[in-house]
Design an enzyme around this catalytic site. Structure first.
Site, PDB file in Angstrom:
ATOM      1  N   HIS A  62      -5.282   9.252  -7.915  1.00 41.68           N
ATOM      2  CA  HIS A  62      -4.309   9.461  -8.995  1.00 41.68           C
ATOM      3  C   HIS A  62      -5.023   9.177 -10.325  1.00 41.68           C
ATOM      4  CE1 HIS A  62      -0.804   8.361 -11.520  1.00 41.68           C
ATOM      5  NE2 HIS A  62      -0.065   9.032 -10.668  1.00 41.68           N
ATOM      6  N   ASP A  68      -5.758   0.958  -4.059  1.00 44.59           N
ATOM      7  CA  ASP A  68      -4.518   1.434  -4.666  1.00 44.59           C
ATOM      8  C   ASP A  68      -3.543   1.703  -3.514  1.00 44.59           C
ATOM      9  OD1 ASP A  68      -2.446   2.981  -5.595  1.00 44.59           O
ATOM     10  OD2 ASP A  68      -3.692   4.361  -6.767  1.00 44.59           O
ATOM     11  N   GLN A 108       0.985   4.366  -2.528  1.00 47.69           N
ATOM     12  CA  GLN A 108       1.631   5.257  -1.546  1.00 47.69           C
ATOM     13  C   GLN A 108       1.538   4.719  -0.124  1.00 47.69           C
ATOM     14  OE1 GLN A 108       3.511   7.668  -2.473  1.00 47.69           O
ATOM     15  NE2 GLN A 108       2.822   8.069  -4.559  1.00 47.69           N
ATOM     16  N   LYS A 128       8.449   2.470  -5.887  1.00 46.21           N
ATOM     17  CA  LYS A 128       8.238   3.451  -4.814  1.00 46.21           C
ATOM     18  C   LYS A 128       8.648   2.867  -3.468  1.00 46.21           C
ATOM     19  CE  LYS A 128       4.223   5.530  -7.128  1.00 46.21           C
ATOM     20  NZ  LYS A 128       4.744   6.759  -7.705  1.00 46.21           N
ATOM     21  N   CYS A 136      -0.419  14.343 -11.184  1.00 48.27           N
ATOM     22  CA  CYS A 136      -1.371  13.397 -11.787  1.00 48.27           C
ATOM     23  C   CYS A 136      -2.649  13.291 -10.963  1.00 48.27           C
ATOM     24  CB  CYS A 136      -0.756  12.009 -12.002  1.00 48.27           C
ATOM     25  SG  CYS A 136       0.675  12.030 -13.041  1.00 48.27           S
TER      26      CYS A 136
END
Ligand code: 7TS
Length: 406
Positions: free
Chosen positions: A121, A199, A202, A225, A364
């Site tokens: 991202h 990261d 997700q 999220k 993104c």
């Protein structure tokens, strides 16, 4: 027992209509909906408890502090951090990644290298480019193949004593590809002294996370999220590393002693939590963790994987539909285009008229779009409350869009 109707009943927003049709919300990778239990905790904080934290002798301030620290311990368990003070409240993944790249500035110099991947991202690209600008370090990017799978032999080539940071996502937001971070971490440890940043924006909403087993140095994710309010997020960092690095923001609550002769900093986690935090949101993030724990990680994952399999099968029946990352190990995301239909947003607009919310465009992740030589994709992303009937509606909508646009 996994009872999808019982789960859906906890999300009032799922009862609403959009454009005269029942809402089919398939934009969960952008942000998930929030269950009533989370909204109630958030509301309760502002109606019953509102006070600033860590600074009041009065009862409300102490109660608010206790609730926020209880939430921190829930999140500690959620990611299996060794200590609660390794859990830093942020406003999201973007802030977490910017924080890390900023506090590492003094550790990098001209000629050093930072490794990321093609699947990142923008928020796991731009902060590292800014760090390169500040220090003269160089960015190296692990490429992907036509399935979107990372080419890890490049990581082997890139890793050296010059590597100071390796920062990759666990799950790609644009394609849903699950990256082999265990292998990436093992290779990095074996061949460099780099800081390892994951990261988890997700992955935290979908997987059980164990930062100690992973042995990463940092792990960041967003609360919004994973069923919590916007403006919430977590930065996990290993104790010895956070103690060694300088603060990010200076301000209230992050000092031990402040004087014009010099300031000393508070211990963890407060050294990294300057200013008034998002107390209500941070407490509600703890309630979101409770919500997920109650359903159970395995149940969430099984359901979402079943949705993914079904969606891919239904969509691939449509002539001229291409799924990006079709053959990769994925979770919760189908990213696709229709042959002969140039603009993904046209498909998205027709789906919206049918009450189906998806994201279209580059998500993104412009380098991924450049790799596939496309402007964007249509992305359907799933959460625990989605149903197989909703996927049928998605497939119906895509067929209708194809008829209208071709
Ligand atoms: N990293 C990944 C892998 C993401 O998916 C996102 C947001 C971020 C970082 C940034 O998170 P934020 O909460 O700070 O914005 N991804 C998306 C998306 O896929 N659609 O909208 C936001």
């Amino acid at each position: 027992m996994f009872d999808i109707q019982e789960i859906r009943s906890q999300f009032s927003i799922l009862n609403r209509e959009v454009n005269g049709k029942p809402l089919v919300y398939l934009d969960n990778a952008a942000t998930s909906q929030k269950p009533n239990s989370v909204l109630e905790v958030w509301n309760e904080y502002y109606t019953e408890l509102n006070a600033n934290v860590h600074r009041g002798i009065h009862t409300l301030s102490q109660l608010a502090t206790e609730e926020m620290e209880l939430s921190r311990r829930k999140i500690q368990k959620f990611i299996n951090a060794k200590n609660d003070f390794e859990v830093i409240f942020t406003k999201g993944t973007t802030e977490g990644l910017n924080l890390i790249s900023y506090i590492l500035t003094s550790k990098l110099k001209q000629g050093d290298e930072i490794i990321i991947s093609y699947l990142e991202h923008h928020s796991n690209i731009v902060p590292w480019q800014l760090l390169c600008d500040r220090t003269g370090a160089k960015l190296r990017v692990i490429p992907i193949d036509e399935n979107g799978i990372l080419q890890l032999d490049y990581l082997d080539q890139f890793l050296s004593e010059k590597t100071k940071v390796v920062s990759v996502n666990q799950v790609s937001n644009a394609l849903g590809i699950v990256n082999p971070i265990e292998e990436i971490i093992a290779k990095t440890r074996a061949n460099s002294n780099a800081y390892i940043v994951i990261d988890g924006a997700q992955s935290a909403p979908h997987f059980s996370i164990d930062v100690q087993a992973l042995d990463c140095d940092f792990f960041v994710f967003s609360g919004h999220k994973m069923y919590a309010p916007m403006g919430t997020g977590i930065l996990y960092g290993k104790q010895e590393i956070l103690e060694d690095l300088p603060p990010f923001h200076g301000g209230g609550e992050m000092i031990a002693v402040c004087s014009f002769d010099g300031t000393t900093y508070a211990g963890l986690p407060f050294k990294y939590e300057a200013g008034t935090p998002n107390v209500g949101g941070n407490i509600a993030l703890g309630a979101a963790v409770d919500f997920m724990n109650k359903i159970g990680h395995q149940n969430i994952q099984n359901h979402e994987n079943a949705l993914l399999d079904y969606a891919q099968k239904q969509l691939l029946k449509i002539d001229g539909l291409k799924v990006y990352g079709e053959n990769a190990n994925r979770t919760g995301v189908v990213s696709f285009n229709l042959e002969g239909v140039g603009i993904s947003s046209d498909v998205g607009m027709i789906l919206d008229k049918m009450g189906v919310a998806v994201r279209t465009g580059h998500h993104c992740t412009q380098p991924i779009m450049d790799f596939f030589n496309i402007a964007g994709t249509v992305r359907a992303s799933f959460a625990v409350y989605n149903t197989f009937e909703e996927i049928d509606l998605l497939a119906e909508g895509v067929k209708k869009a194809q008829r209208m646009l071709s």
